[in-house]
Design a protein around this motif. Sequence first.
Motif, mmCIF file in Angstrom:
data_model
loop_
_atom_site.group_PDB
_atom_site.id
_atom_site.type_symbol
_atom_site.label_atom_id
_atom_site.label_comp_id
_atom_site.label_asym_id
_atom_site.label_seq_id
_atom_site.Cartn_x
_atom_site.Cartn_y
_atom_site.Cartn_z
ATOM 1 N N LEU A 1 4.886 1.826 -12.944
ATOM 2 C CA LEU A 1 3.450 1.547 -12.829
ATOM 3 C C LEU A 1 3.203 0.442 -11.804
ATOM 4 C CD1 LEU A 1 0.594 2.144 -13.987
ATOM 5 C CD2 LEU A 1 1.036 0.341 -15.673
ATOM 6 N N HIS A 2 4.042 -0.582 -11.831
ATOM 7 C CA HIS A 2 3.889 -1.687 -10.890
ATOM 8 C C HIS A 2 4.041 -1.207 -9.448
ATOM 9 C CE1 HIS A 2 4.424 -5.577 -8.914
ATOM 10 N NE2 HIS A 2 5.479 -5.040 -8.321
ATOM 11 N N THR A 3 5.055 -0.392 -9.183
ATOM 12 C CA THR A 3 5.303 0.092 -7.822
ATOM 13 C C THR A 3 4.137 0.923 -7.317
ATOM 14 O OG1 THR A 3 7.704 0.077 -8.117
ATOM 15 C CG2 THR A 3 6.836 1.513 -6.397
ATOM 16 N N ARG A 4 3.642 1.819 -8.159
ATOM 17 C CA ARG A 4 2.519 2.666 -7.732
ATOM 18 C C ARG A 4 1.281 1.834 -7.420
ATOM 19 N NH1 ARG A 4 1.897 7.097 -12.277
ATOM 20 N NH2 ARG A 4 3.223 5.702 -13.496
ATOM 21 N N LEU A 5 1.012 0.828 -8.260
ATOM 22 C CA LEU A 5 -0.160 -0.008 -8.029
ATOM 23 C C LEU A 5 0.010 -0.854 -6.769
ATOM 24 C CD1 LEU A 5 -2.901 -1.037 -8.956
ATOM 25 C CD2 LEU A 5 -1.716 -2.717 -10.398
ATOM 26 N N ALA A 6 1.202 -1.435 -6.578
ATOM 27 C CA ALA A 6 1.454 -2.278 -5.405
ATOM 28 C C ALA A 6 1.318 -1.472 -4.114
ATOM 29 C CB ALA A 6 2.848 -2.899 -5.495
ATOM 30 N N ILE A 7 1.866 -0.272 -4.091
ATOM 31 C CA ILE A 7 1.790 0.572 -2.892
ATOM 32 C C ILE A 7 0.355 1.011 -2.644
ATOM 33 C CG2 ILE A 7 2.469 2.798 -1.906
ATOM 34 C CD1 ILE A 7 5.182 2.457 -3.261
ATOM 35 N N LEU A 8 -0.331 1.431 -3.696
ATOM 36 C CA LEU A 8 -1.717 1.886 -3.553
ATOM 37 C C LEU A 8 -2.613 0.758 -3.042
ATOM 38 C CD1 LEU A 8 -3.748 4.203 -4.040
ATOM 39 C CD2 LEU A 8 -4.113 3.278 -6.332
ATOM 40 N N MET A 9 -2.471 -0.430 -3.608
ATOM 41 C CA MET A 9 -3.272 -1.573 -3.174
ATOM 42 C C MET A 9 -2.945 -1.958 -1.735
ATOM 43 S SD MET A 9 -5.498 -2.650 -5.357
ATOM 44 C CE MET A 9 -5.799 -4.262 -4.647
ATOM 45 N N THR A 10 -1.669 -1.932 -1.384
ATOM 46 C CA THR A 10 -1.259 -2.282 -0.021
ATOM 47 C C THR A 10 -1.867 -1.332 1.000
ATOM 48 O OG1 THR A 10 0.837 -3.242 -0.787
ATOM 49 C CG2 THR A 10 0.717 -2.577 1.528
ATOM 50 N N ILE A 11 -1.760 -0.034 0.724
ATOM 51 C CA ILE A 11 -2.328 0.967 1.642
ATOM 52 C C ILE A 11 -3.844 0.808 1.725
ATOM 53 C CG2 ILE A 11 -2.706 3.437 2.010
ATOM 54 C CD1 ILE A 11 0.036 3.929 0.739
ATOM 55 N N GLY A 12 -4.490 0.634 0.583
ATOM 56 C CA GLY A 12 -5.942 0.504 0.556
ATOM 57 C C GLY A 12 -6.430 -0.703 1.338
ATOM 58 N N LEU A 13 -5.761 -1.844 1.154
ATOM 59 C CA LEU A 13 -6.167 -3.061 1.857
ATOM 60 C C LEU A 13 -5.913 -2.961 3.358
ATOM 61 C CD1 LEU A 13 -4.894 -5.758 -0.667
ATOM 62 C CD2 LEU A 13 -7.278 -5.284 -0.084
ATOM 63 N N LEU A 14 -4.793 -2.335 3.728
ATOM 64 C CA LEU A 14 -4.474 -2.200 5.152
ATOM 65 C C LEU A 14 -5.451 -1.263 5.857
ATOM 66 C CD1 LEU A 14 -0.565 -2.029 5.155
ATOM 67 C CD2 LEU A 14 -2.021 -3.951 5.801
ATOM 68 N N VAL A 15 -5.714 -0.120 5.248
ATOM 69 C CA VAL A 15 -6.630 0.851 5.858
ATOM 70 C C VAL A 15 -8.053 0.294 5.884
ATOM 71 C CG1 VAL A 15 -7.666 3.144 5.634
ATOM 72 C CG2 VAL A 15 -5.213 2.842 5.249
ATOM 73 N N GLY A 16 -8.513 -0.220 4.734
ATOM 74 C CA GLY A 16 -9.862 -0.760 4.650
ATOM 75 C C GLY A 16 -10.066 -1.953 5.565
ATOM 76 N N GLY A 17 -9.090 -2.864 5.591
ATOM 77 C CA GLY A 17 -9.192 -4.050 6.437
ATOM 78 C C GLY A 17 -9.202 -3.718 7.912
ATOM 79 N N THR A 18 -8.368 -2.754 8.300
ATOM 80 C CA THR A 18 -8.325 -2.333 9.711
ATOM 81 C C THR A 18 -9.656 -1.743 10.145
ATOM 82 O OG1 THR A 18 -5.936 -1.888 9.570
ATOM 83 C CG2 THR A 18 -7.146 -0.845 11.381
ATOM 84 N N LEU A 19 -10.219 -0.863 9.334
ATOM 85 C CA LEU A 19 -11.495 -0.228 9.678
ATOM 86 C C LEU A 19 -12.625 -1.250 9.755
ATOM 87 C CD1 LEU A 19 -11.335 3.053 7.532
ATOM 88 C CD2 LEU A 19 -11.129 2.850 10.016
ATOM 89 N N LEU A 20 -12.703 -2.149 8.782
ATOM 90 C CA LEU A 20 -13.780 -3.149 8.779
ATOM 91 C C LEU A 20 -13.676 -4.087 9.980
ATOM 92 C CD1 LEU A 20 -14.008 -4.088 4.989
ATOM 93 C CD2 LEU A 20 -15.674 -2.801 6.336
ATOM 94 N N PHE A 21 -12.473 -4.555 10.285
ATOM 95 C CA PHE A 21 -12.313 -5.460 11.423
ATOM 96 C C PHE A 21 -12.645 -4.740 12.731
ATOM 97 C CE2 PHE A 21 -9.995 -7.821 14.683
ATOM 98 C CZ PHE A 21 -10.335 -9.134 14.363
ATOM 99 N N LEU A 22 -12.239 -3.477 12.837
ATOM 100 C CA LEU A 22 -12.534 -2.687 14.032
ATOM 101 C C LEU A 22 -14.039 -2.535 14.216
ATOM 102 C CD1 LEU A 22 -11.401 -0.935 16.359
ATOM 103 C CD2 LEU A 22 -11.427 1.002 14.774
ATOM 104 N N ILE A 23 -14.731 -2.283 13.120
ATOM 105 C CA ILE A 23 -16.199 -2.109 13.185
ATOM 106 C C ILE A 23 -16.889 -3.421 13.556
ATOM 107 C CG2 ILE A 23 -18.262 -1.630 11.807
ATOM 108 C CD1 ILE A 23 -16.503 0.360 10.182
#
Length: 463
Positions: free
Chosen positions: A241-263
């Motif tokens: 459960l920890h691994t799935r949450l850590a990976i999901l959060m990491t991907i979400g923050l990286l994708v979301g952060g990249t898009l917001l900063f780009l905009i």
Amino acid sequence: MFILLNKIGSWTTSQKIASSFASVIFIGSLLLSLPISQLSTSNATYIDNLFSAVSMVCVTGLFTESIADSYTLFGQIICMLLIQVGGLGLMTLIAYFITQLSKNKIGFRNKLAVQEGINRGDAKDFRTYIGTIMKYTAIIEGTGMVLLSFYFVPVFGFAKGLFISMFLSISAFCNAGFDTMGNSSLIEYAHNPGINLVIAALIILGGIGFSVWFDVTNLFHATAKMKQKPPLMRRLRSLTLHTRLAILMTIGLLVGGTLLFLIFEYTNDASIGTFSFGDKVLASFFHTVTMRTAGFASLDYSTITPISMFMSVVTMFIGGSPGGTAGGMKTTTFAIVFIMIYNEIRGQSNVNLFNHTIPKNVVRQALIIFVALLTTLTVGTSLLLLFNPGTNPLFLLFEAVSALATVGVSANVTASLDTPSLIVDMFLMFAGRIGPITLVDSLIRKNKAVKDIAYTKGSIIIG
């Protein structure tokens, strides 16, 4: 000496963690102050060396005097060692040498200290676990050094280029953010995809947590042995459960952060507005990665828009994942607090995730960590505002959260701070590296007579 060792052996886990980091910082500051460590042109005082030692051991990246302008090769090697010790933790390194290089077994109290330091909940296969951490660290940092050397050796020559590559690889994996090339971090290489992507990969691998590496590696090994490969989603469900949450959060923050900063920065000519589209995406991605406690900069952060800076503050506060080299609140902690608040609004008392209910004591710990970090950040920012009334308040908030989350980026503020402000920064870095709760726990003398007493229930109106 025997009495001293016995006294140290009786210390609490928190005291051992705090004192181990403090000891390395003090010794590091003395070594960096030696004439053999200082360039003849260096302007670094002891306070500058102490600040650098705190920043390196706490794998932050803030500095008042740059490594390139202050330290000789010997001094730079000391810096690299401080970063490596800070990234893995002194207790972890001691445990490795005791369990791997001798027949002695690490004591139960010390084992608890190492478990706390690497955020591991049990002591199963402890010797193997510590050894594997060291092996993976060497492999990942070595690979990063080789890949970076293809870019730096042709520019700086074999010896210097290889040293720069090794230093950068260790610094990136430990999420430290230091380099030996000058005062402008990686701004000169903002358009180089090879350097940016290698550094970003090292940062992510260091910040996602040791337990995630092992879980994913075990999944690959188990899958490789299967004659008939099950569907991908079924295989992923075998991860913890920890691994799935850590990976999901990491991907979400990286994708979301990249898009917001780009905009937000797309038309800002002071940052990425003049870049090609590909370089804009690259710079936005690298910015998002490094804001999750790495400290490298491919842009001048004093030039980004206020909304980008505020979003960076949020990203830094969340940080990386537990059990690695990253700082901040941690991705899993943030997720639990967020789900708890969301469920409370919906009228649901349990925190459920991937068809699992998170134990209430874990939810409570997550909330305590959030409040402790937020309180520490508030106090630190308030002091910086008090000591620096003429500085942009958003820049000071950026500085404070960068120190507390052990990120190490700055809006060109650190070098201009006075001594009281530097002390605040050092305290924030130290508290952020070992955790505010661990710091307070290490300073408070426990009263063994205190019991967890329960009285009749009382009611208080809140809201």
